[in-house]
Design a protein around this motif. Structure first.
Motif, mmCIF file in Angstrom:
data_model
loop_
_atom_site.group_PDB
_atom_site.id
_atom_site.type_symbol
_atom_site.label_atom_id
_atom_site.label_comp_id
_atom_site.label_asym_id
_atom_site.label_seq_id
_atom_site.Cartn_x
_atom_site.Cartn_y
_atom_site.Cartn_z
ATOM 1 N N VAL A 4 24.317 28.493 35.714
ATOM 2 C CA VAL A 4 24.513 29.295 36.921
ATOM 3 C C VAL A 4 23.168 29.475 37.616
ATOM 4 O O VAL A 4 22.273 30.141 37.095
ATOM 5 C CB VAL A 4 25.128 30.673 36.581
ATOM 6 C CG1 VAL A 4 25.258 31.524 37.835
ATOM 7 C CG2 VAL A 4 26.474 30.499 35.917
ATOM 8 N N GLY A 5 23.035 28.842 38.759
ATOM 9 C CA GLY A 5 21.837 28.989 39.573
ATOM 10 C C GLY A 5 20.556 28.493 38.931
ATOM 11 O O GLY A 5 19.472 28.905 39.328
ATOM 12 N N LYS A 51 28.614 30.714 28.775
ATOM 13 C CA LYS A 51 29.677 30.066 28.019
ATOM 14 C C LYS A 51 30.999 30.708 28.414
ATOM 15 O O LYS A 51 31.219 31.890 28.185
ATOM 16 C CB LYS A 51 29.462 30.208 26.517
ATOM 17 C CG LYS A 51 30.535 29.488 25.716
ATOM 18 C CD LYS A 51 30.263 29.553 24.225
ATOM 19 C CE LYS A 51 31.287 28.744 23.455
ATOM 20 N NZ LYS A 51 31.026 28.781 22.019
ATOM 21 N N LEU A 52 31.857 29.917 29.041
ATOM 22 C CA LEU A 52 33.185 30.392 29.397
ATOM 23 C C LEU A 52 34.121 30.086 28.235
ATOM 24 O O LEU A 52 34.200 28.947 27.786
ATOM 25 C CB LEU A 52 33.690 29.692 30.657
ATOM 26 C CG LEU A 52 32.899 29.893 31.937
ATOM 27 C CD1 LEU A 52 33.507 29.079 33.062
ATOM 28 C CD2 LEU A 52 32.844 31.362 32.315
ATOM 29 N N GLN A 53 34.783 31.110 27.759
ATOM 30 C CA GLN A 53 35.811 30.932 26.744
ATOM 31 C C GLN A 53 37.132 31.222 27.437
ATOM 32 O O GLN A 53 37.378 32.346 27.857
ATOM 33 C CB GLN A 53 35.573 31.869 25.568
ATOM 34 C CG GLN A 53 34.280 31.563 24.860
ATOM 35 C CD GLN A 53 33.997 32.520 23.722
ATOM 36 O OE1 GLN A 53 34.314 33.694 23.779
ATOM 37 N NE2 GLN A 53 33.401 31.990 22.671
ATOM 38 N N PHE A 97 35.685 27.573 38.417
ATOM 39 C CA PHE A 97 34.944 28.041 37.254
ATOM 40 C C PHE A 97 33.505 28.401 37.621
ATOM 41 O O PHE A 97 32.960 29.396 37.133
ATOM 42 C CB PHE A 97 35.002 27.009 36.136
ATOM 43 C CG PHE A 97 36.375 26.892 35.549
ATOM 44 C CD1 PHE A 97 36.831 27.810 34.626
ATOM 45 C CD2 PHE A 97 37.223 25.865 35.940
ATOM 46 C CE1 PHE A 97 38.113 27.717 34.097
ATOM 47 C CE2 PHE A 97 38.497 25.768 35.419
ATOM 48 C CZ PHE A 97 38.945 26.692 34.492
ATOM 49 N N ALA A 98 32.889 27.623 38.504
ATOM 50 C CA ALA A 98 31.523 27.918 38.939
ATOM 51 C C ALA A 98 31.471 29.242 39.703
ATOM 52 O O ALA A 98 30.562 30.057 39.499
ATOM 53 C CB ALA A 98 30.993 26.780 39.811
ATOM 54 N N LYS A 99 32.457 29.459 40.552
ATOM 55 C CA LYS A 99 32.507 30.701 41.326
ATOM 56 C C LYS A 99 32.690 31.901 40.398
ATOM 57 O O LYS A 99 32.000 32.910 40.536
ATOM 58 C CB LYS A 99 33.668 30.622 42.326
ATOM 59 C CG LYS A 99 33.755 31.782 43.282
ATOM 60 C CD LYS A 99 34.878 31.534 44.283
ATOM 61 C CE LYS A 99 34.544 32.189 45.596
ATOM 62 N NZ LYS A 99 35.499 31.890 46.640
ATOM 63 N N LEU A 100 33.609 31.778 39.461
ATOM 64 C CA LEU A 100 33.846 32.872 38.514
ATOM 65 C C LEU A 100 32.581 33.164 37.714
ATOM 66 O O LEU A 100 32.168 34.318 37.579
ATOM 67 C CB LEU A 100 35.011 32.536 37.589
ATOM 68 C CG LEU A 100 35.361 33.614 36.558
ATOM 69 C CD1 LEU A 100 35.786 34.911 37.237
ATOM 70 C CD2 LEU A 100 36.473 33.115 35.641
ATOM 71 N N ALA A 101 31.941 32.135 37.190
ATOM 72 C CA ALA A 101 30.726 32.323 36.395
ATOM 73 C C ALA A 101 29.629 32.977 37.223
ATOM 74 O O ALA A 101 28.939 33.891 36.744
ATOM 75 C CB ALA A 101 30.252 30.990 35.829
ATOM 76 N N SER A 102 29.447 32.556 38.468
ATOM 77 C CA SER A 102 28.415 33.128 39.340
ATOM 78 C C SER A 102 28.657 34.613 39.595
ATOM 79 O O SER A 102 27.736 35.422 39.550
ATOM 80 C CB SER A 102 28.366 32.394 40.679
ATOM 81 O OG SER A 102 27.951 31.075 40.491
ATOM 82 N N VAL A 103 29.899 34.966 39.863
ATOM 83 C CA VAL A 103 30.215 36.363 40.144
ATOM 84 C C VAL A 103 30.070 37.208 38.879
ATOM 85 O O VAL A 103 29.575 38.340 38.938
ATOM 86 C CB VAL A 103 31.621 36.497 40.767
ATOM 87 C CG1 VAL A 103 32.028 37.951 40.903
ATOM 88 C CG2 VAL A 103 31.652 35.820 42.124
ATOM 89 N N VAL A 104 30.458 36.668 37.746
ATOM 90 C CA VAL A 104 30.294 37.401 36.484
ATOM 91 C C VAL A 104 28.813 37.687 36.234
ATOM 92 O O VAL A 104 28.430 38.809 35.890
ATOM 93 C CB VAL A 104 30.922 36.622 35.300
ATOM 94 C CG1 VAL A 104 30.443 37.157 33.965
ATOM 95 C CG2 VAL A 104 32.444 36.684 35.377
ATOM 96 N N VAL A 105 27.962 36.678 36.427
ATOM 97 C CA VAL A 105 26.518 36.878 36.228
ATOM 98 C C VAL A 105 25.993 37.919 37.217
ATOM 99 O O VAL A 105 25.233 38.814 36.845
ATOM 100 C CB VAL A 105 25.746 35.547 36.366
ATOM 101 C CG1 VAL A 105 24.245 35.789 36.447
ATOM 102 C CG2 VAL A 105 26.066 34.639 35.192
ATOM 103 N N GLY A 161 25.094 40.966 35.152
ATOM 104 C CA GLY A 161 23.678 40.732 34.896
ATOM 105 C C GLY A 161 23.440 39.824 33.717
ATOM 106 O O GLY A 161 24.234 39.760 32.785
ATOM 107 N N GLU A 162 22.353 39.089 33.798
ATOM 108 C CA GLU A 162 22.003 38.134 32.747
ATOM 109 C C GLU A 162 21.794 38.815 31.406
ATOM 110 O O GLU A 162 22.246 38.332 30.374
ATOM 111 C CB GLU A 162 20.747 37.361 33.147
ATOM 112 C CG GLU A 162 20.935 36.476 34.346
ATOM 113 C CD GLU A 162 19.645 35.828 34.806
ATOM 114 O OE1 GLU A 162 18.778 35.552 33.955
ATOM 115 O OE2 GLU A 162 19.504 35.600 36.012
#
Length: 199
Positions: free
Chosen positions: A23-24, A30-32, A135-143, A147-148
């Motif tokens: 992400v970025g 890791k998406l489960q 999946f990329a959008k979801l991961a980006s918004v989750v981060v 927060g990392e």
């Protein structure tokens, strides 16, 4: 993005897959993913997978009005059982269908997403359109939302979860996974026996 090789096929029961996304260029997530197939007979089992989730995809079939109508209750389940901060993406799948086969418009999907405080995309599992993007959008918004540091702490806790869990919690987690696999096997057997005999 597929968990199985070959052409897309309907999920029977519950399936699990995982993947690491960058992400970025700063953090790997890791998406489960638990694919719960949206079948009503698995609803009680699937609700247990929402607890502790930081992201969820609710997918409906743009060529099925019933599938779209059911998406509202699945969205409500996600919100009620996973917490208010969970990142949700509503996904209209089968965007590749012929216009006369479409039963749900892009506008209807978008409206439901806005009403449900969810992001929205249409995809095609058949030709791959927007699948990676979801999946990329979801991961980006989750981060961005969690927060990392929180995600790294969560990943560390997950990697040692069996050791960190009490014996009762570990047994319940194992039982939940066994039950999901048993339900999936039962559904597969039922579908196989009914499809072989329909004529």
């Amino acid at each position: 993005w597929r968990f199985r090789e070959g052409p897309p096929k309907a999920t029977v029961g519950v399936e699990f897959g995982s993947r690491v996304l960058d992400v970025g260029g700063r953090v790997s997530v890791k998406l489960q993913v638990w694919d719960t197939s949206g079948q009503e007979r698995f609803r009680a089992v699937t609700r247990s997978y929402y607890r502790g989730a930081v992201g969820a995809l609710v997918v409906y079939d743009v060529s099925s009005r019933a599938s779209f109508d059911a998406a509202s209750s699945w969205l409500a389940d996600v919100r009620a059982l996973s917490g208010p901060r969970t990142c949700v993406v509503l996904v209209g799948n089968k965007s590749d269908v012929a216009p006369d086969a479409r039963r749900v418009s892009l506008l209807e999907g978008s409206r439901l997403a806005v009403e449900s405080d969810a992001m929205f995309l249409e995809t095609s599992a058949l030709d791959g359109t927007n699948v990676e993007e979801v999946f990329a959008k979801l991961a980006s918004v989750v981060v961005a939302r969690f927060g990392e540091a929180a995600l790294l702490a969560s990943a560390a806790a997950t990697s040692s979860s069996k050791a960190a869990m009490g014996p009762v919690q570990a047994a319940l987690a194992e039982e939940r996974e066994r039950n999901a696999k048993a339900l999936a096997a039962k559904a597969l057997a039922e579908n196989s026996s009914s499809s072989c005999c329909s004529g």
